[in-house]
Design a protein around this motif. Structure first.
Motif, PDB file in Angstrom:
ATOM      1  N   TYR A   1     -11.764   0.639  14.889  1.00  0.00           N
ATOM      2  CA  TYR A   1     -12.691   0.807  13.771  1.00  0.00           C
ATOM      3  C   TYR A   1     -13.880   1.703  14.111  1.00  0.00           C
ATOM      4  O   TYR A   1     -14.449   2.348  13.217  1.00  0.00           O
TER       5      TYR A   1
ATOM      6  N   ASN B   1      -7.591  -4.052   4.156  1.00  0.00           N
ATOM      7  CA  ASN B   1      -7.510  -4.675   5.480  1.00  0.00           C
ATOM      8  C   ASN B   1      -6.370  -5.692   5.434  1.00  0.00           C
ATOM      9  O   ASN B   1      -6.483  -6.731   4.785  1.00  0.00           O
TER      10      ASN B   1
ATOM     11  N   LEU C   1      -6.031  -0.693   6.979  1.00  0.00           N
ATOM     12  CA  LEU C   1      -6.576  -1.196   8.238  1.00  0.00           C
ATOM     13  C   LEU C   1      -5.770  -2.407   8.691  1.00  0.00           C
ATOM     14  O   LEU C   1      -5.017  -3.005   7.925  1.00  0.00           O
ATOM     15  N   GLY C   2      -5.974  -2.800   9.946  1.00  0.00           N
ATOM     16  CA  GLY C   2      -5.540  -4.114  10.389  1.00  0.00           C
ATOM     17  C   GLY C   2      -4.101  -4.224  10.819  1.00  0.00           C
ATOM     18  O   GLY C   2      -3.496  -3.278  11.319  1.00  0.00           O
TER      19      GLY C   2
ATOM     20  N   PRO D   1      -6.755  -2.581  14.328  1.00  0.00           N
ATOM     21  CA  PRO D   1      -7.933  -3.452  14.441  1.00  0.00           C
ATOM     22  C   PRO D   1      -8.838  -3.165  15.632  1.00  0.00           C
ATOM     23  O   PRO D   1      -9.966  -3.642  15.655  1.00  0.00           O
TER      24      PRO D   1
ATOM     25  N   SER E   1      -9.635  -7.342   1.534  1.00  0.00           N
ATOM     26  CA  SER E   1      -9.219  -7.964   2.789  1.00  0.00           C
ATOM     27  C   SER E   1      -8.194  -9.057   2.500  1.00  0.00           C
ATOM     28  O   SER E   1      -8.423  -9.917   1.653  1.00  0.00           O
TER      29      SER E   1
ATOM     30  N   ILE F   1     -13.459  -2.346  -0.183  1.00  0.00           N
ATOM     31  CA  ILE F   1     -12.537  -2.981   0.768  1.00  0.00           C
ATOM     32  C   ILE F   1     -11.924  -4.217   0.140  1.00  0.00           C
ATOM     33  O   ILE F   1     -12.630  -5.080  -0.389  1.00  0.00           O
TER      34      ILE F   1
ATOM     35  N   ASN G   1      -9.613 -11.295   9.595  1.00  0.00           N
ATOM     36  CA  ASN G   1      -9.626 -10.073   8.793  1.00  0.00           C
ATOM     37  C   ASN G   1     -10.907  -9.953   7.976  1.00  0.00           C
ATOM     38  O   ASN G   1     -11.483  -8.873   7.853  1.00  0.00           O
TER      39      ASN G   1
ATOM     40  N   ASP H   1     -13.520  -8.848  10.290  1.00  0.00           N
ATOM     41  CA  ASP H   1     -13.353  -7.438  10.641  1.00  0.00           C
ATOM     42  C   ASP H   1     -13.856  -6.517   9.537  1.00  0.00           C
ATOM     43  O   ASP H   1     -14.424  -5.451   9.814  1.00  0.00           O
ATOM     44  N   SER H   2     -13.658  -6.903   8.283  1.00  0.00           N
ATOM     45  CA  SER H   2     -14.136  -6.066   7.176  1.00  0.00           C
ATOM     46  C   SER H   2     -15.657  -5.956   7.186  1.00  0.00           C
ATOM     47  O   SER H   2     -16.217  -4.927   6.793  1.00  0.00           O
TER      48      SER H   2
END
Length: 478
Positions: free
Chosen positions: A142, A81, A115-116, A139, A44, A42, A50, A53-54
């Protein structure tokens, strides 16, 4: 092995006086190596939300048989992300996707996902037009990642960008990526109800909702038990946090939550970000004054020092209101409380006199640090729909440089105030320049460097500061 295009020096850098704007930060997942069969990589981009969130995504996929890896070339699943706060952040992600797809050509089984915040806005481009990703996940979706990955494994595209009015991921214990083992984020709310005209966040992250207070306190206690010494409570606008239990018997606002987290342990430092000038209350400031372990640092984004421009930005306060909030901080917490800000140069129709109002506000407040950037129109925002981006780029850049130059001077002045004083420093890591020196921060979020001696990461050390610059203070343990 191919090397990432992006430099990762930021992972252990000392914070500069004038930070790069939030859209400019990048972090890469650390390797977990627990023997799981598939590898997740990942990257980010952007803000602390963010990065938090990761950690949630890593936890969800850990349970699905994925270890994290910091080696792109060996990954089975690559997730970016993303951040949409600035045009440059989107350009960086596109450039990165092009590079990642060169790996995918050599390893066709590699899955690539976005993502995001860019996911909803650019889903059709990524999936159908440019065909550069397999997954696009917003977001609030997930939890759906395992099912979407199975869809992709079966030869389909995976997409879920639906926004939620309920999702807070309160029951998920994050996998702490790139953790120094000292500091951790706790997300206390998601989304945003403020409709600042320049900002895309309400459209990419949805409406505001607050997390169950009990789950936040459990996470704080678990972090203390795991040896963490500092937490940062995260939200787009933490001051509007408000949680009510299902039966209505419990109601918790941000000031009450902040105090409850501070009471988890006197050895646990508590920070929070971000505050909105229209919402930060004297109650919050008095709670900060009451507890030594709540850091005396407030990020209070102004964006502009001119009331007409603030109205165009739909910030819902004027300069007089902002100045009153600063006076309240100084009255309740004193001159040593650090204040940081965000500043935008060259917003729609901003005049030279209005730009000078921003400079005069900076002179009035004397910020310790600021995120500073020139206005970048974001598609879908109110400003993009209703206002002309009419300030020439060269004017924006010149105004931004004037803001940066002034902030550099103020940061140096604020750090100079600490010279000759003893500061309580929480050690976070070695200094970037020398393994014989340690780096940590004081309550005001100022970086302090001092000789290692017998101290270690996670220690609280009293340091007498003898010199400073705009970005750091230097001292000796006492």
């Amino acid at each position: 092995m191919s090397q990432p295009l992006l430099t990762l020096d930021f992972l252990d850098k000392e914070a500069p006086a004038a930070e790069a704007p939030p859209g400019g930060e990048v972090r890469v997942s650390a390797a977990t190596r627990t023997g799981r069969q598939r590898k997740l990589y990942i990257e980010s981009y952007g803000c602390q939300m963010n990065f938090s969130d990761s950690e949630i995504v890593s936890s969800i996929l850990f349970d699905e048989g994925f270890d994290t890896t910091d080696d792109l070339a060996s990954a089975d699943l690559v997730l970016l992300n993303t951040c949409s706060i600035r045009e440059k952040a989107e350009q960086t992600v596109r450039m990165r996707l092009t590079q990642i797809n060169s790996h995918k050509k050599r390893r066709p089984a590699m899955l690539v996902g976005v993502l995001g915040c860019m996911a909803e806005r650019l889903k059709s481009k990524f999936l159908e037009e440019e065909k550069i990703v397999d997954l696009v996940v917003g977001p609030d979706a997930y939890r759906d990642l395992p099912q979407l990955i199975r869809q992709v494994d079966d030869g389909q595209k995976g997409v879920n960008v639906l926004l939620s009015r309920e999702e807070t991921y309160a029951d998920i214990t994050p996998v702490r990526l790139n953790s120094n083992g000292v500091s951790a984020f706790i997300s206390i709310m998601r989304g945003c109800d403020n409709m600042c005209s320049f900002c895309v966040v309400p459209f990419t992250r949805g409406r505001e909702r607050s997390r169950d207070a009990h789950s936040i306190l459990r996470e704080a206690r678990d972090l203390v038990a795991a040896g963490y010494r500092e937490v940062t409570l995260l939200g787009q606008n933490v001051d509007s946090y408000k949680w009510t239990s299902a039966d209505g018997a419990e109601r918790v606002n941000f000031a009450q939550l902040l105090e409850q987290v501070a009471l988890v342990s006197p050895a646990l430092r508590v920070r929070f970000s971000t505050s909105h000038p229209k919402d930060i209350t004297d109650e919050v400031l008095h709670i900060m004054a009451r507890h030594d372990n709540i850091c005396k640092f407030i990020h209070l984004p102004a964006q502009s020092g001119n009331s007409r421009v603030l109205a165009l930005m739909n910030r819902t306060y004027d300069r007089a209101w902002y100045e009153e909030r600063v006076r309240a901080i100084r009255r309740i917490l004193g001159e040593d409380c650090a204040i940081s800000s965000d500043m935008i140069a060259g917003f729609c129709s901003e005049t030279e006199d209005e730009h000078r109002d921003t400079l005069s506000l900076m002179e009035h407040v004397r910020y310790d640090m600021a995120y500073m950037f020139f206005y970048s129109e974001r598609p879908g925002t109110l400003a993009a729909r209703k206002l002309a981006d009419d300030v020439p780029l060269e004017v924006k850049k010149r105004r931004l440089q004037e803001i940066i130059d002034l902030q550099q001077r103020h940061s140096a002045e604020r750090n100079q105030r600490g010279v000759g004083r003893v500061h309580r420093v929480l050690v976070e890591n070695f200094s970037k320049r020398s393994k014989e020196h340690l780096s940590g921060r004081n309550s005001q979020n100022q970086v302090v460097i001092f000789p290692k001696q017998n101290f270690a990461k996670g220690d609280y050390v009293d340091v007498l500061v003898h010199s400073s610059s705009a970005s750091t203070m230097l001292g000796e343990a006492v």
